[in-house]
Write an enzyme that holds these catalytic residues in place. Structure first.
Site: not given
Length: 121
Positions: A66, A73
């Site tokens: 994550e 991102e």
């Protein structure tokens, strides 16, 4: 920025990244809570050491993926103002890594649950 920061400086940056991700990413906070719950279940049901290590590995693996997903991102968003097809591939691949890590965690969790249930049957 200093080229070779001290270990403590590097450690501080790493913790800052975890804090920022926890502050910004709801899924990361959910994964932390689920990880804590899994650890508590292992403690309550006195899961043996090997299975406990597998659970801990699965938790940290999901959290690490994550963090990588969040980093990808952020970099893609910084580099590409518009949605470029390659930007979408990068983001989707990073999200896929989290999905695979989460599937692994589910498999480990199922194995632990079956072991605990088997102990009581």
């Amino acid at each position: 920025m200093k080229k070779n920061p001290s270990f403590l400086t590097s450690l501080g940056h790493a913790f800052a990244g975890i804090r920022e991700t926890a502050a910004r990413e709801r899924n990361f906070r959910i994964q932390i809570v689920m990880g804590i719950l899994a650890i508590l279940v292992c403690i309550v049901f006195q899961v043996d050491a090997l299975l406990f290590v597998l659970v801990a590995f699965a938790i940290f693996f999901v959290l690490a993926m994550e963090l990588v997903n969040t980093a990808v991102e952020a970099v893609v968003d910084l580099a590409s103002a518009k949605t470029h097809p390659l930007a979408k591939i990068a983001k989707d691949a990073a999200a896929g890594a989290v999905l695979l890590a989460s599937a692994f965690a589910v498999i480990v969790g199922a194995a632990v649950i079956m072991t605990v249930i088997g102990r009581y049957l």
